[in-house]
Design a protein around this motif. Structure first.
Motif, short mmCIF file in Angstrom:
data_model
loop_
_atom_site.label_atom_id
_atom_site.label_comp_id
_atom_site.label_asym_id
_atom_site.label_seq_id
_atom_site.Cartn_x
_atom_site.Cartn_y
_atom_site.Cartn_z
N PRO A 82 0.84 -1.19 0.00
CA PRO A 82 0.00 0.00 0.00
C PRO A 82 0.88 1.25 0.00
CG PRO A 82 -0.42 -1.39 1.94
CD PRO A 82 0.72 -1.98 1.21
N GLY A 83 0.28 2.38 -0.21
CA GLY A 83 1.07 3.62 -0.26
C GLY A 83 1.49 3.92 -1.68
N LYS A 84 2.42 4.88 -1.78
CA LYS A 84 2.86 5.30 -3.11
C LYS A 84 3.65 4.20 -3.81
CE LYS A 84 2.49 10.10 -3.09
NZ LYS A 84 3.01 11.39 -3.47
N ARG A 85 3.41 4.15 -5.11
CA ARG A 85 4.09 3.08 -5.85
C ARG A 85 5.02 3.64 -6.91
NH1 ARG A 85 -0.64 -0.92 -6.97
NH2 ARG A 85 -1.49 -1.05 -4.86
N PHE A 86 6.14 2.95 -7.09
CA PHE A 86 7.06 3.38 -8.15
C PHE A 86 7.25 2.27 -9.18
CE2 PHE A 86 10.93 1.01 -7.12
CZ PHE A 86 10.69 0.62 -5.82
N TYR A 87 7.52 2.73 -10.38
CA TYR A 87 7.79 1.82 -11.50
C TYR A 87 9.15 2.22 -12.03
CZ TYR A 87 7.47 0.15 -16.33
OH TYR A 87 7.72 -0.44 -17.54
N ILE A 88 10.03 1.24 -12.29
CA ILE A 88 11.38 1.61 -12.78
C ILE A 88 11.75 0.76 -13.99
CG2 ILE A 88 12.58 0.13 -11.11
CD1 ILE A 88 14.74 2.37 -10.93
N GLU A 89 12.31 1.41 -14.97
CA GLU A 89 12.84 0.72 -16.15
C GLU A 89 14.32 1.03 -16.24
OE1 GLU A 89 11.02 1.68 -19.93
OE2 GLU A 89 9.16 0.72 -19.29
N SER A 90 15.12 0.02 -16.59
CA SER A 90 16.57 0.24 -16.67
C SER A 90 17.06 0.00 -18.08
CB SER A 90 17.31 -0.72 -15.75
OG SER A 90 16.73 -0.71 -14.48
N TYR A 91 18.02 0.80 -18.47
CA TYR A 91 18.64 0.69 -19.79
C TYR A 91 20.14 0.60 -19.63
CZ TYR A 91 14.10 1.90 -21.52
OH TYR A 91 12.77 1.87 -21.78
N GLY A 92 20.80 -0.01 -20.64
CA GLY A 92 22.26 0.03 -20.68
C GLY A 92 22.92 -1.17 -20.05
N CYS A 93 23.99 -0.91 -19.30
CA CYS A 93 24.85 -1.99 -18.84
C CYS A 93 24.32 -2.61 -17.54
CB CYS A 93 26.27 -1.47 -18.63
SG CYS A 93 26.37 -0.23 -17.33
N GLN A 94 24.96 -3.72 -17.16
CA GLN A 94 24.55 -4.43 -15.95
C GLN A 94 24.69 -3.54 -14.72
OE1 GLN A 94 22.92 -6.99 -15.47
NE2 GLN A 94 23.02 -7.94 -17.49
N MET A 95 25.64 -2.62 -14.77
CA MET A 95 25.84 -1.73 -13.62
C MET A 95 24.57 -0.91 -13.37
SD MET A 95 28.04 -0.89 -11.38
CE MET A 95 29.77 -0.95 -11.71
N ASN A 96 23.91 -0.51 -14.44
CA ASN A 96 22.68 0.25 -14.28
C ASN A 96 21.58 -0.61 -13.66
OD1 ASN A 96 22.99 2.87 -14.98
ND2 ASN A 96 21.68 2.77 -16.79
N PHE A 97 21.54 -1.88 -14.08
CA PHE A 97 20.54 -2.79 -13.51
C PHE A 97 20.81 -3.00 -12.03
CE2 PHE A 97 17.80 -4.21 -16.89
CZ PHE A 97 18.40 -3.53 -17.94
N SER A 98 22.10 -3.09 -11.71
CA SER A 98 22.49 -3.26 -10.33
C SER A 98 22.13 -1.99 -9.53
CB SER A 98 23.99 -3.54 -10.32
OG SER A 98 24.48 -3.60 -9.05
N ASP A 99 22.33 -0.82 -10.13
CA ASP A 99 21.97 0.44 -9.47
C ASP A 99 20.46 0.51 -9.22
OD1 ASP A 99 24.53 1.31 -9.40
OD2 ASP A 99 24.29 2.98 -10.81
N SER A 100 19.67 0.00 -10.16
CA SER A 100 18.21 0.04 -9.97
C SER A 100 17.82 -0.75 -8.72
CB SER A 100 17.47 -0.52 -11.19
OG SER A 100 17.63 0.37 -12.27
N GLU A 101 18.60 -1.79 -8.40
CA GLU A 101 18.31 -2.59 -7.20
C GLU A 101 18.65 -1.80 -5.93
OE1 GLU A 101 18.56 -6.99 -9.20
OE2 GLU A 101 20.32 -6.39 -8.07
N ILE A 102 19.65 -0.93 -6.04
CA ILE A 102 19.98 -0.05 -4.91
C ILE A 102 18.89 1.01 -4.75
CG2 ILE A 102 21.60 1.77 -4.19
CD1 ILE A 102 23.80 -0.10 -5.47
N ILE A 103 18.45 1.56 -5.89
CA ILE A 103 17.39 2.58 -5.87
C ILE A 103 16.12 1.98 -5.26
CG2 ILE A 103 15.85 3.91 -7.40
CD1 ILE A 103 18.41 3.95 -9.34
N ALA A 104 15.79 0.76 -5.68
CA ALA A 104 14.59 0.10 -5.15
C ALA A 104 14.69 -0.05 -3.64
CB ALA A 104 14.40 -1.26 -5.83
N SER A 105 15.90 -0.35 -3.17
CA SER A 105 16.10 -0.53 -1.74
C SER A 105 15.91 0.81 -1.00
CB SER A 105 17.51 -1.09 -1.51
OG SER A 105 17.80 -1.15 -0.17
N ILE A 106 16.47 1.88 -1.55
CA ILE A 106 16.33 3.20 -0.92
C ILE A 106 14.84 3.59 -0.87
CG2 ILE A 106 16.81 5.68 -1.25
CD1 ILE A 106 19.58 4.77 -2.42
N LEU A 107 14.13 3.37 -1.96
CA LEU A 107 12.72 3.74 -2.01
C LEU A 107 11.89 2.87 -1.07
CD1 LEU A 107 12.34 4.29 -5.87
CD2 LEU A 107 12.41 6.05 -4.08
N HIS A 108 12.25 1.60 -1.03
CA HIS A 108 11.54 0.65 -0.17
C HIS A 108 11.62 1.08 1.29
CE1 HIS A 108 9.78 -3.25 0.50
NE2 HIS A 108 10.61 -3.43 1.51
#
Ligand code: 5AD
Ligand code: SF4
Length: 475
Positions: free
Chosen positions: A28-54
């Motif tokens: 519940p609460g605000k929801r975010f949607y994330i799409e990643s482009y480019g190298c694996q490092m960016n995908f890995s960063d999206s997992e850090i971003i998800a953790s910060i938002l979580h």
């Protein structure tokens, strides 16, 4: 840098193939949607971003229509990568028109490159955050909520997000990516990365080992250690003053368990050492596969590119790898049509590919990036149609090299980590061997095998991209 498919990466497809959505239950609460482009490092960063938002109470959603926040984690490596993101932003504009409270954020390399210009150019972007500023996302969201355009593109010399436990996105529960360093100090003339990701810095070894150990305990079977230039990993423990280099880090991770596979990417030919090669050889669980970007086979072009090695130096490195580990697969990144490239330079590239017998290559036409050394110093003077023809020749050669190396594997037995059903049939498994080659083979009835199991498979036939085999005995 960090790719894993045996094909040329055309940026449009790269976006689609890599476009990642989130995969945990919406809360519940605000929801975010994330799409990643480019190298694996960016995908890995999206997992850090998800953790910060979580941590801030935001829940992920897979459905863009349900989102209160849409984030694009972007790539600037080639112009086409940026065009793909711009196209995606125009699609999101339509959703925002229906739902004005929706916030749209551009993260990653394009945010860093364009900074607040993005807010002016793309009128409906609300938040712009560079790769070192993800910790400030919660404040920026607050600012954007109150109607201020929110930007943080400060680069850092220290930030490694070492203390943040990534939320694994789109994970199969088998392979995970662990970032060991950030940034790049190399200044290759064509590359925008040193400008978008800043100076190189390594993450402390203890947090890397702890993350890998935790993944293993959760049931993951393979970790890939990520960095723009992993061989220059260097950490000095502040308490003991003991330095840890990449070979030592590899060893520490390999010692977590013999049944945890380790991969890494990317290696710079000038930095990979015999010590690393011997460490790979000494541990069966360190995969025998090195991504060793060559970029060009012409010494003159390599010099212009500021790669700091010659054709001969690169060839000697390949020879050394094969001397120490005859079974080690090597892949490369290749750029065609760099400034002033002649037919002879192009022939030199084809030749180094033949000599190196790459298992795979990631092949690109040169795309000038604003702000890079090449953009400042040289003219992008190879016509597009020449770049395209040379790229076609390189791709064709790589296809035949991949087929040849696969044919040589017929009759050999490999340990394979099963990743799931094959694309064509649920009666067949698909997995990868240590050399990162995809193997497909029939399932055995009533066996206990599942995704994540190790199994021995004999290669019986092949295509250019796949070894087709049969199970010979269970690992
Ligand atoms: N144009 C084309 N390819 C590029 N790469 C990096 N910058 C450019 C550019 N400006 C390629 C290199 C690098 C890979 C990740 O992308 O081959 O290793
Ligand atoms: Fe770019 Fe070269 Fe650094 Fe790779 S090593 S990220 S190509 S500057």
């Amino acid at each position: 840098m960090l790719n894993f498919a045996n094909k040329t990466i055309d940026e449009t497809r790269q976006g689609e193939a890599y476009a990642g959505e989130l995969a945990t239950d919406a809360t519940p609460g605000k929801r975010f949607y994330i799409e990643s482009y480019g190298c694996q490092m960016n995908f890995s960063d999206s997992e850090i971003i998800a953790s910060i938002l979580h941590t801030e109470g935001f829940g992920p959603t897979r459905n863009v229509e349900d989102a209160d926040l849409i984030f694009l984690n972007t790539c600037s490596i080639r112009e086409k990568a940026e065009q793909t993101v711009r196209k995606r932003l125009t699609e999101f504009k339509k959703i925002k028109k229906q739902k004005p409270s929706l916030l749209i954020g551009v993260l990653g390399c394009m945010a860093e490159r364009l900074k607040s210009k993005l807010l002016e150019e793309e009128k409906l972007v609300d938040i712009v955050v560079g790769p070192d500023a993800y910790r400030s996302l919660p404040q920026l969201i607050d600012e954007a909520d109150s109607g201020t355009k929110a930007v943080n593109v400060l680069l850092s010399r220290e930030e490694t997000y070492a203390d943040i436990s990534p939320v694994r996105l789109n994970s199969n529960g088998i392979n995970a990516f662990v970032s060991i360093m950030r940034g790049c100090n190399n200044m290759c003339a064509f590359c925008v990365v040193p400008f978008t990701r800043g100076r190189e810095r390594s993450r402390d070894d203890a947090s890397i080992v702890a993350e890998c150990k935790d993944l293993f305990e959760q049931g993951y079977k393979e970790v890939t250690l990520l960095g723009q230039n992993v061989d220059s990993y260097y950490w000095v423990d502040p308490k003991t003053n003991h330095p840890v280099d990449f070979a030592m880090l590899l060893e520490k991770v390999a010692q977590i368990s013999p049944s945890l596979r380790i991969r890494f990417s990317t290696s710079h030919p000038k930095d990979i050492t015999d010590k690393v090669l011997h460490t790979m050889k000494a541990h069966a669980n360190i995969c025998k596969y090195i991504h060793l970007p060559v970029q060009s086979g012409s010494t003159r072009i390599l010099q212009l590119m500021n790669r700091t090695y010659t054709r001969e130096w690169y060839m000697a490195k390949v020879k050394r790898i094969k001397e120490i580990m005859p079974d080690c697969a090597i892949s490369a990144d290749i750029i065609t049509g760099f400034c002033t490239e002649t037919e002879q330079d192009h022939e030199d590239t084809l030749d180094i590919m033949r000599q190196s017998e790459y298992e795979y290559s990631y092949m690109f036409a040169y795309s000038e990036r604003p702000g890079t050394l090449a953009a400042k110093r040289y003219t992008d003077d190879v016509p597009e149609e020449v770049k395209k023809r040379r790229l076609d020749e390189i791709v064709k050669l790589q296809n035949s090299l991949s087929l040849e190396t696969n044919k040589k594997d017929i009759g050999k037995v490999f340990e394979v980590l099963i990743e799931g059903n094959s694309k064509k049939s649920d009666q067949q498994w698909m997995g990868r061997n240590s050399q990162n080659k995809v193997m497909v083979f029939d399932k055995i009835e009533n066996s206990l095998l599942e995704s994540g199991s190790f199994v021995h498979v004999m290669a019986e036939s092949c295509t250019q991209g796949t070894l087709i085999g049969k199970i010979v005995n269970l690992s």
